[in-house]
Scaffold this motif. Structure first.
Motif, mmCIF file in Angstrom:
data_model
loop_
_atom_site.group_PDB
_atom_site.id
_atom_site.type_symbol
_atom_site.label_atom_id
_atom_site.label_comp_id
_atom_site.label_asym_id
_atom_site.label_seq_id
_atom_site.Cartn_x
_atom_site.Cartn_y
_atom_site.Cartn_z
ATOM 1 N N LEU A 5 11.543 -10.658 -0.885
ATOM 2 C CA LEU A 5 10.327 -9.838 -0.891
ATOM 3 C C LEU A 5 10.623 -8.442 -1.424
ATOM 4 N N ALA A 6 11.722 -7.859 -0.939
ATOM 5 C CA ALA A 6 12.081 -6.514 -1.390
ATOM 6 C C ALA A 6 12.376 -6.498 -2.886
ATOM 7 N N ASN A 7 13.086 -7.515 -3.365
ATOM 8 C CA ASN A 7 13.397 -7.579 -4.794
ATOM 9 C C ASN A 7 12.121 -7.676 -5.625
ATOM 10 N N SER A 8 11.142 -8.455 -5.140
ATOM 11 C CA SER A 8 9.899 -8.611 -5.892
ATOM 12 C C SER A 8 9.094 -7.325 -5.933
ATOM 13 N N LEU A 9 9.259 -6.466 -4.926
ATOM 14 C CA LEU A 9 8.538 -5.199 -4.872
ATOM 15 C C LEU A 9 9.343 -4.038 -5.437
ATOM 16 N N GLY A 10 10.545 -4.320 -5.913
ATOM 17 C CA GLY A 10 11.375 -3.256 -6.476
ATOM 18 C C GLY A 10 11.992 -2.363 -5.430
ATOM 19 N N LEU A 11 12.207 -2.879 -4.206
ATOM 20 C CA LEU A 11 12.786 -2.092 -3.130
ATOM 21 C C LEU A 11 14.231 -2.502 -2.905
ATOM 22 N N THR A 12 15.062 -1.569 -2.486
ATOM 23 C CA THR A 12 16.414 -1.907 -2.073
ATOM 24 C C THR A 12 16.392 -2.357 -0.611
ATOM 25 N N VAL A 13 17.409 -3.129 -0.231
ATOM 26 C CA VAL A 13 17.503 -3.661 1.124
ATOM 27 C C VAL A 13 18.833 -3.263 1.723
ATOM 28 N N VAL A 14 18.782 -2.695 2.936
ATOM 29 C CA VAL A 14 19.987 -2.355 3.681
ATOM 30 C C VAL A 14 19.914 -3.063 5.030
ATOM 31 N N ALA A 15 20.961 -3.801 5.370
ATOM 32 C CA ALA A 15 21.011 -4.501 6.649
ATOM 33 C C ALA A 15 21.683 -3.611 7.691
ATOM 34 N N GLU A 16 21.056 -3.494 8.850
ATOM 35 C CA GLU A 16 21.604 -2.688 9.940
ATOM 36 C C GLU A 16 22.331 -3.584 10.929
ATOM 37 N N GLY A 17 23.318 -3.011 11.602
ATOM 38 C CA GLY A 17 23.975 -3.700 12.705
ATOM 39 C C GLY A 17 24.911 -4.809 12.285
ATOM 40 N N ASP A 20 0.809 -1.225 0.000
ATOM 41 C CA ASP A 20 0.000 0.000 0.000
ATOM 42 C C ASP A 20 0.837 1.268 0.000
ATOM 43 N N PHE A 21 2.004 1.221 0.653
ATOM 44 C CA PHE A 21 2.786 2.450 0.839
ATOM 45 C C PHE A 21 3.931 2.511 -0.171
ATOM 46 N N ASN A 22 4.119 3.692 -0.712
ATOM 47 C CA ASN A 22 5.108 3.915 -1.765
ATOM 48 C C ASN A 22 6.489 4.108 -1.149
ATOM 49 N N LEU A 23 7.130 2.990 -0.766
ATOM 50 C CA LEU A 23 8.438 3.033 -0.121
ATOM 51 C C LEU A 23 9.550 2.816 -1.140
ATOM 52 N N ASN A 24 10.770 3.112 -0.733
ATOM 53 C CA ASN A 24 11.936 2.912 -1.586
ATOM 54 C C ASN A 24 12.873 1.838 -1.057
ATOM 55 N N GLN A 25 12.876 1.671 0.259
ATOM 56 C CA GLN A 25 13.908 0.821 0.848
ATOM 57 C C GLN A 25 13.402 0.139 2.112
ATOM 58 N N LEU A 26 13.884 -1.084 2.336
ATOM 59 C CA LEU A 26 13.677 -1.794 3.602
ATOM 60 C C LEU A 26 15.008 -1.872 4.332
ATOM 61 N N LYS A 27 14.973 -1.659 5.655
ATOM 62 C CA LYS A 27 16.177 -1.791 6.467
ATOM 63 C C LYS A 27 15.959 -2.945 7.436
ATOM 64 N N ILE A 28 16.723 -4.005 7.236
ATOM 65 C CA ILE A 28 16.577 -5.199 8.069
ATOM 66 C C ILE A 28 17.032 -4.874 9.485
ATOM 67 N N ASP A 29 16.192 -5.197 10.459
ATOM 68 C CA ASP A 29 16.497 -4.879 11.846
ATOM 69 C C ASP A 29 17.717 -5.661 12.319
ATOM 70 N N ARG A 30 18.522 -5.006 13.185
ATOM 71 C CA ARG A 30 19.759 -5.610 13.663
ATOM 72 C C ARG A 30 19.509 -6.887 14.459
ATOM 73 N N SER A 31 18.296 -7.034 15.035
ATOM 74 C CA SER A 31 18.011 -8.237 15.825
ATOM 75 C C SER A 31 18.030 -9.497 14.964
ATOM 76 N N LEU A 32 17.746 -9.354 13.657
ATOM 77 C CA LEU A 32 17.761 -10.518 12.772
ATOM 78 C C LEU A 32 19.174 -10.919 12.370
ATOM 79 N N LEU A 33 20.176 -10.047 12.613
ATOM 80 C CA LEU A 33 21.554 -10.363 12.251
ATOM 81 C C LEU A 33 22.337 -10.990 13.399
ATOM 82 N N SER A 34 21.823 -10.843 14.629
ATOM 83 C CA SER A 34 22.536 -11.478 15.738
ATOM 84 C C SER A 34 22.414 -12.994 15.614
ATOM 85 N N ASP A 35 23.510 -13.699 15.845
ATOM 86 C CA ASP A 35 23.562 -15.167 15.705
ATOM 87 C C ASP A 35 23.162 -15.620 14.301
#
Length: 676
Positions: free
Chosen positions: A589-601, A557-572
């Motif tokens: 999912l991001a690729n299918s929606l045409g969004l870029t993905v940035v991982a935090e942490g 629904d929302f016209n976003l450009n980017q997803l930022k993966i939460d740092r909690s998903l990168l631990s372990d």
């Protein structure tokens, strides 16, 4: 001492005066109204027919003039034709000269356009007549043609206006007659009411009782009101003391009630209040439990309970009030925060109990709303600390004690820096210590201070990003976090637009990072705000994705450009297959929606290697770089552009942009470029 004579029943002077004045006033009003209506009835038809009659005569005279012109065309040398034509022209002149400016024009607006045309034709015909015989046939023909057109238009307007006047007159006549009867009926009722006031004193005691009953009740919900509570609270406390029990005082405040009013309208808001009132009424017991509406979206419960029943009532209410209600086809969340104080544990009088219950309610709302908190002495300390922190944040905003640090964001496919995220810090002016956002952002978010803080961060970030424009590429983007409160504030978009204009920063170089919480609170307003921001060219990133409310519906629904993966998903991440699958799914999912993905942490090489293998677009974290101050970031950007000698920058660069990056061959080009 003389005995006084017993006083009999006397007619009250006030009622007698009221009846007399009402009767006389009603009689005068009836006479005046009927006289006025009769006058209107008699005048309107005459005026309507007058306008039609005048218009008809005017058409007749102009038609006669047109006919005389036709005759004159056939006998241009005849003195008789000249005389007849002159007489007809004089008649039209007198008719339109007399009528012009009269009420006929105001009654028939189209007539105003005809008058000047006729007068012009009369003037031109006078010139032809003055020239004498033989008459100018060409001019006569032109005038005859023009008068033919005028007659045609006048006939059209005559029939059109005549039909309208007849219809209006008939309608007016019917309406006026009906109005006569209505006025007569209304005045009759008023007269009866005036007479009826004479007997009101007979039932004045019952009336007073009913008024007193209404005075103790809230008009919208039917619950007891604040006045009832003020009059009865001490009595309930006395009964509690006599029975050796405890008095529980619960204060209830609805969560996001303003949003319900703004989104669905005040009518639905009233329905929500009634739904809450039904829940509160269900726990009422005469003499023991009373439900009160204090005003707005605030309610109270006063309950005489056993000493060992501390939180049963509050927990039951919290469970029942925190759900969804179907109100006229709308699914509306009924959320409430509850604070409770009890006698004798938390106060020996009502004023103290109210103050402590309000402190508990304040804590419940500060802890995330929709909660239930019982007062304890520690709460006062927490509130004092909260208020002190708020005062400190306000002072820091006024004294410019906040500053920004910048955490670089890297494109994993190439190793180049694509942007940087602005992070706010607070430097204590006395000790010089720097406070991280986690120590003051939650406090600011519980108050409106977050609005000022967001505005300040946005302004500082845009100013700095504009300064970096000469030493960065057009793809270099600065990210700024914005709270849900700011994004929903009407003034934020104006501040954003004005800041971009003043700093000269292109909207494409700015990215706002929002969290999923805004979509839960008010998705309709959020959709509108996001749309307006995207329309001015600023990009949007969904921060902390996967940490809480994640929903695919929001991404669609929302016209976003980017997803930022939460740092909690990168631990372990290296040892957790489930987290690896979740991260893969987010990237897909991001690729299918045409969004870029940035991982935090990103904090170690294993995490970075995994993200590179899965073709994650970008990353940020301590493994690549800690947040750095503006001077060091400026030096790095200038070095990349050849603006300073890299030998002067290399030592500092190695300590910030981790040398471990060189171990990864896929971003070796980045490391080599830094060393060069």
């Amino acid at each position: 001492m003389a005995r006084s004579r017993p006083r009999g029943w006397q007619f009250p002077l006030t009622y007698g005066t009221a009846i007399g004045v009402a009767a006389i006033g009603s009689a005068i009003l009836i006479v005046m109204l009927f006289a006025s209506i009769n006058k209107i009835e008699s005048s309107l038809p005459r005026f309507g027919f007058f306008a039609i009659r005048e218009f008809h005569i005017a058409i007749r005279d102009v038609t006669h003039l047109r006919d005389m012109i036709s005759l004159a065309e056939g006998a241009p040398n005849s003195q008789e034709s000249l005389d007849q034509l002159s007489a007809a022209n004089d008649l039209v002149y007198i008719r339109f000269k007399r009528i012009d400016g009269s009420e006929t024009i105001s009654a028939i607006p189209a007539y105003a356009g005809v008058v000047p045309r006729v007068n012009d034709a009369v003037t031109r015909l006078d010139a032809v007549l003055s020239a004498g015989l033989p008459l100018d046939q060409k001019s006569l023909k032109e005038l005859g043609f023009e008068l033919e057109q005028i007659v045609g238009r006048m006939n059209d307007e005559y029939y059109k206006y005549g039909e309208e006047v007849n219809a209006d007159l008939y309608s007016s006549e019917v309406s006026l007659k009906r109005f006569n009867y209505q006025i007569a009926f209304a005045l009759t009722i008023l007269s009866l009411l005036a007479i009826g006031t004479a007997v009101l004193f007979i039932g004045r005691r019952e009336t007073i009782k009913k008024l007193e009953f209404l005075a103790w009740r809230d008009a919208t919900t039917g619950l007891k009101n604040r006045a009832w509570m003020a009059a009865n609270r001490d009595a309930m406390l006395d009964r509690t003391k006599e029975a050796g029990k405890q008095l529980q005082l619960l204060l209830i405040d609805l969560d996001h009630f303003k949003s319900v009013n703004d989104t669905f309208g005040h009518h639905v808001g009233d329905l929500l209040l009634k739904a809450v009132a039904e829940v509160l009424e269900s726990v009422e017991r005469p003499g023991e439990v009373a439900a009160v509406r204090l005003g707005g979206d605030e309610f109270a419960i006063m309950a005489i309970a056993d000493q060992d029943s501390h939180e049963d009532l509050g927990q039951r209410l919290r469970e029942r009030l925190n759900g969804f209600a179907e109100l006229e086809g709308h699914q509306v969340r009924v959320g409430a925060s509850i604070g409770m104080a009890c006698f004798p544990q938390h106060g020996s009088d009502i004023s103290t109990l109210l103050h402590n219950a309000d402190s508990a309610l304040y804590t419940a709302k500060a802890e995330g709303r929709s909660g239930f908190v019982t007062f304890s002495p520690a709460i006062l300390s927490q509130i004092d600390m909260q208020l002190g922190e708020e005062a400190g944040i306000k002072r820091a905003l006024n004294c410019d004690e906040f500053f920004l640090v910048w955490q670089p964001q890297f494109e994993l496919a190439t190793g180049r820096m694509t942007g940087t995220e602005a992070l706010v810090r607070w430097r204590d002016p006395v000790s010089g210590a720097v406070r991280a956002p986690a120590s003051f952002i939650p406090i600011a978010e519980r108050s409106d201070l977050i609005l000022e803080l967001d505005n300040m961060v946005l302004r500082k970030a845009c100013v700095q990003a504009a300064r970096w424009m000469p030493i960065t590429t057009e793809e270099f983007v600065c990210s700024v976090n914005v709270s849900a409160k700011s994004l929903q504030a009407d003034a934020y978009l104006t501040h954003l637009t004005e800041t971009l204009r003043q700093t000269g920063l292109p909207p494409s170089r700015l990215q706002l990072e929002i969290t999923e919480g805004i979509f839960i609170q008010n998705s309709r307003d959020a959709l509108e705000s996001v749309g307006k921001i995207r329309n001015i060219g600023v990009s949007l990133a969904l921060d902390d994705f996967g940490s809480g409310y994640a929903s695919f519906g929001y991404l669609a629904d929302f016209n976003l450009n980017q997803l930022k993966i939460d740092r909690s998903l990168l631990s372990d991440l290296a040892s957790s297959t489930k987290k690896q699958n979740v991260v893969r799914g987010i990237i897909a999912l991001a690729n299918s929606l045409g969004l870029t993905v940035v991982a935090e942490g990103v904090e170690n090489e294993a995490q970075l290697d995994f993200l590179i293998r899965e073709h994650c677009h970008g990353a940020q974290g301590f493994f690549m770089s800690e947040p750095v101050e503006e001077r060091l970031m400026t030096n790095y950007l200038a070095a990349r552009q050849g603006g300073v000698r890299l030998e002067q920058f290399q030592e500092k660069c190695v300590t910030v942009f981790r040398p471990e990056l060189r171990k990864n061959k896929e971003i070796e080009r980045f490391a080599v470029s830094v060393k060069r």
